[in-house]
Structures are given as C-alpha cells and as structure tokens.
Design an enzyme around this catalytic site. Structure first.
Site, short mmCIF file in Angstrom:
data_model
loop_
_atom_site.label_atom_id
_atom_site.label_comp_id
_atom_site.label_asym_id
_atom_site.label_seq_id
_atom_site.Cartn_x
_atom_site.Cartn_y
_atom_site.Cartn_z
N ASP A 1 27.88 -142.17 34.47
CA ASP A 1 27.36 -142.57 35.78
C ASP A 1 27.96 -141.81 36.95
O ASP A 1 27.51 -141.95 38.08
CB ASP A 1 27.60 -144.08 36.01
CG ASP A 1 26.81 -144.91 35.02
OD1 ASP A 1 25.63 -144.59 34.82
OD2 ASP A 1 27.37 -145.85 34.45
N HIS B 1 35.87 -146.12 30.43
CA HIS B 1 34.87 -146.51 29.43
C HIS B 1 35.58 -147.28 28.33
O HIS B 1 36.70 -146.94 27.97
CB HIS B 1 34.19 -145.25 28.85
CG HIS B 1 32.91 -145.56 28.18
ND1 HIS B 1 32.85 -146.01 26.88
CD2 HIS B 1 31.63 -145.51 28.63
CE1 HIS B 1 31.58 -146.22 26.57
NE2 HIS B 1 30.82 -145.92 27.61
#
Ligand code: ACO
Length: 448
Positions: free
Chosen positions: A382, A325
């Site tokens: 996700d 991320h």
C-alpha cells in the site's frame, strides 16, 4: 453458450500434505501427548492439534492468529522472511512482467495458466456478464452522495445475488464458472457506478470491445458525449495494481471469505463479507490512509521526520501507514514492483507529485531507523500504490475499492477451495472465557 462449454465442478488439483514420521510431544501435568507433524510442499511444517482437546481437554490460544494455520491451501505461497510471493507456484515478479490481471485471475482460480482458447472463453464469459441487472440502478439511487464506495460495493455485491436466485442458492458447483465470471466482471461495473453516483454523474455502461481494465477506466471517466482517452501506460499501471493484489493467502479478508464460505453461504455473500473486512485501515484501507498521511505531512511542512518520531511513540496513536506486515519481515515483493511502476508512470505522464518525494524520504528514514529495523517493518503493497492511483486520477475514496476489485480472483479461488474440501467443516474457533462466573438473574426491583 460459452458458459456451457466451460462448465466445471469444484475440482481442485491435489497437493496432498505429507504426514511426517516425526511427531511433536506436549507435556501437561506430567502426561505426554503426541501430536502429528505435517509438511507443506514448500517445506513449511505445522503441528496438527485437531485432536488435542479431545485427548487432553486443552485448546491452544493465539490472539490474532499470528501462529495459526487455518486451512491447507494450494493457491498462494508466501515466504515472509525471504520476501517471496507466488501464485500457483509462479513468482509474482514473472507475472508482473509478462501477464495480465485476467490471465492471472484464471491462473489463481483454475490452478493453471490458460491456453489461448481457455483465455478467450474466460474473457468472453466476463464480457457476457459485465452488465448489472437493470433494476440494480434503483439500489444505487438509495445511497446518499456521501456514502463510501466500499459500503456501496459490499451492499451491491450482496444485493446482486438476489437477481440470480437459482444460481446463488447454496452450494451450486455446476454453475461455478458463471458465478465467478459474474462476480469478477460486475464488481468492476458496480465500483464504477458507485463512483459516478457519488459525484452525481450519469452512469456509463461497459463496452464489450474493451478489455477488463480499459473498460473500468472507461466507465469511471468517460462522458456521455465523449469517451475517455485511454493511455496504454495508464491501463498497464492499473492492470498491474489489480494483478499484484489478486491474492495473498490467509489475510484478514480472505480468511473472512473462507469463514463465511464454511457455512456454505453463496459466493456473493462471501465476497461481500470480504469487502467489509478489507475496508479497515489496518488492511486494504491502508492505501487510502497512506495518502492521507502523506498529505498531512505535506500540509504541515514536515519532511517526514516529525511524523516518524510520532509513529515510534506508542502514545501518539499514529503508525507509519503502508509499513509493516504480519507475514513479511522483509521488503514486500509487491512494494518493490509498485515503486518501480510508480516512477515509470509519473515520468511518462510528466507528473511531479510532492507526495512521492515525501514517501521516498519516509522510506529512506525508516529503513535507517533502529525502531523499524528491529521490528522488521518494511514498506508494504500500500505504500506506493496510492501515488499511482492519484496519478491516474482515481479519487482517494476509490483506492480500497481498487484493491477489492483486484482481490476478487483470490477470494473466488479460496471460496472454491473451501467448497471443494470433502472434509470441510464449518469454521468455528474456540475461546478462553474471561467473564463472570455463575451469576444468577436478579429481578429489576431488587438490583442495587
Ligand atoms: N508504524 C509504527 N510501528 C509499527 C507499525 C507501523 N506501521 N507496524 C507495526 N509497528 C510496531 C508495533 O507497534 C509493534 O511494536 P512493539 O513490538 O514495540 O509493540 C511491532 O511493530 C509489531 O506490530 P504488530 O501490530 O504486532 O504487528 P501485526 O503483525 O499485528 O500488524 C500491521 C501488522 C497491521 C500491517 C501493522 O504493521 C500496521 O498497522 N501497519 C500499518 C497499516 C498498514 O500499512 N496496513 C496494510 C498491511 S498490508 C495489507 O493489508 C494489504
């Protein structure tokens, strides 16, 4: 009637930034420039370079905006090092435990948790606006059955603004509530219709007596002759997924929404642009890519080890999807919540999904591997959400659409904040030109 009761303007609760007494000094060619330092409410500091070019002729360059604050915002706070996420100051863990998607949407858009009366009014406005204009059906008919629902979603969001020209024209703060409600409510209807269209199934209309998430499941899975059986644990799990995706500060799609809003485009045009930005596999499309990756690993009879080796090899063109991320250099707090919810739902539905075992094995292996540890690559939101969606029976191509439905309150709040900024300017970054220098036009018959 309800909308008249709660018409508001683009009023924002103000959280003024602090100009600190200290400044930053920048020296270029022996000349010193003093740059103001500003501080946010959580103590994060920024060097304000807005006047640097005027004073020095220099701009700053930051590929991918990894170190650039593009706006000041009072909506969502993230501390990526500590793994903290708060909407309007409220920790994501508390909201996940006790709130609903619609209550959280209100919090994000209006800056405070609603009272009973406010929540009733907000829900009522969503119900009033849940039906699409009947003529929208003709637009659905024009898409081929193979169309990806994200393409349908962005087109149909934009198309729906054509049916409300008075409401949508330019900046229209007095009608903001109804625009926001229409968007949150109809995006769910459009998404379900897109799915039905892609399967050649008849459209199922929303039921005004159902709550938001139950209604979506009803439109997705009911038949004309028999209603889908709503299981509370399924409704709860999907509602949680919406809630956890509701905002995430200046990610690619939200920054896109703000960029488009800065030109004073209408809310629907901005949201349609957000859907397009979200679609890519490095952003919202990752939830679909994770399941595709897990399925490939499963089909290849790999327990994940071969895939991890490939993901570490820069020449393989592979990445461990659902890992890493830009902001979190720690476990994404949403991933922790989703992982727990995933275990709970699969247990309760008595589903044994081999892809969940592979995902857990991949996570354990990656979190022991120096490649991932050194780069601070942890599971993101996700990584496990797709396994929940599979268990619910949502088709793979709808996963990113689910993300888009959930992200709508965040985009709306960011649109509202952009429009409310009295000093707001059109977003227009600069560049460093690296192309040809002066290069005169050569007539076609003289070109070599
Ligand atoms: N698998 C393998 N290596 C990775 C991964 C990954 N998932 N993510 C990053 N890296 C490596 C990069 O190759 C790079 O290595 P290097 O320093 O040796 O060159 C290093 O980690 C830093 O990566 P960047 O690409 O610079 O990180 P960036 O902040 O630009 O990208 C992103 C973040 C896009 C999320 C990236 O981690 C990624 O592609 N992850 C997989 C896709 C994904 O899950 N996206 C969803 C993100 S969450 C969301 O949008 C909701």
């Amino acid at each position: 009637m309800i909308c008249q009761q709660i018409i508001r303007r683009f009023e924002e609760i103000e959280y003024p930034i602090k100009h600190m007494s200290k400044t930053a000094k920048l020296e270029i060619d022996g000349k010193s420039y003093s740059l103001p330092i500003i501080e946010g409410t959580e103590g994060e500091c920024a060097v304000d370079i807005a006047n640097l070019r005027n004073e020095s002729g220099y701009i700053t360059l930051d590929d991918g905006y990894g170190n650039t604050g593009s706006c000041q915002s009072g909506i969502t706070f993230i501390d990526g090092e500590k793994g903290i996420l708060r909407y309007r100051g409220v920790p994501i863990e508390e909201l996940a435990e006790t709130s609903t998607f619609i209550e959280t949407a209100y919090l994000i858009i209006y800056g405070k948790l609603p009272t009973h009366a406010e929540l009733r009014q907000f829900s009522g406005l969503l119900t009033e606006n849940e039906n699409l204009h009947e003529d929208m059906k003709y637009h659905f008919a024009g898409f081929p059955a193979t169309a990806h629902p994200m393409a349908i979603l962005s087109s149909m969001i934009n198309a729906s603004s054509c049916f409300y020209p008075g409401l949508m024209a330019g900046r229209n703060p007095a009608r903001f509530d109804i625009q926001a409600a229409r968007l949150i409510s109809q995006v769910r209807t459009i998404a379900a219709f897109a799915h039905r269209k892609s399967r050649g199934l008849p459209i199922i209309y929303p039921k005004p007596t159902y709550k938001y998430t139950a209604n979506f499941l009803h439109m997705m899975f009911s038949d004309v002759y028999q209603d889908y059986e709503l299981k509370p644990e399924v409704v709860k799990a999907l509602d949680l997924i919406f809630l956890l995706h509701a905002d995430h500060e200046q990610n690619c799609s939200t920054a896109t929404v703000r960029m488009v809003a800065s030109s004073q485009a209408n809310l629907f045009a901005c949201a349609a642009a957000g859907v397009c930005a979200l679609w890519g596999p490095l952003h919202g499309g990752a939830n679909q890519a994770v399941i595709e990756m897990l399925q490939q690993i499963h089909d290849a009879g790999d327990n994940g080890s071969r895939f991890i080796a490939a993901a570490k090899d820069k020449n393989s063109g592979r990445r461990l999807m659902g890992f890493g991320h830009r902001v979190y250099k720690n476990y994404d707090p949403r991933a922790k919540i989703i992982k727990r919810a995933c275990d709970q739902l699969l247990n309760s539905l008595h589903i044994n999904d081999p892809l969940l075992d592979i995902a857990k094995h991949l996570e354990e292996a990656a979190l022991r591997d120096p490649y991932f540890l050194e780069r601070k690559l942890y599971p993101n939101v996700d990584f496990y959400s797709g396994i929940i969606m599979r268990a619910i029976g949502l088709p793979l191509e709808m996963f990113t659409v689910i993300f888009a439905i959930g992200r709508m309150p965040g985009w709306i709040a960011n649109y509202k904040e952009t429009m409310a900024d009295p000093k707001g300017r059109i977003s227009r970054p600069r560049q460093i030109y690296t192309g040809q220098t002066l290069n005169h036009y050569v007539p076609i018959d003289q070109r070599g």
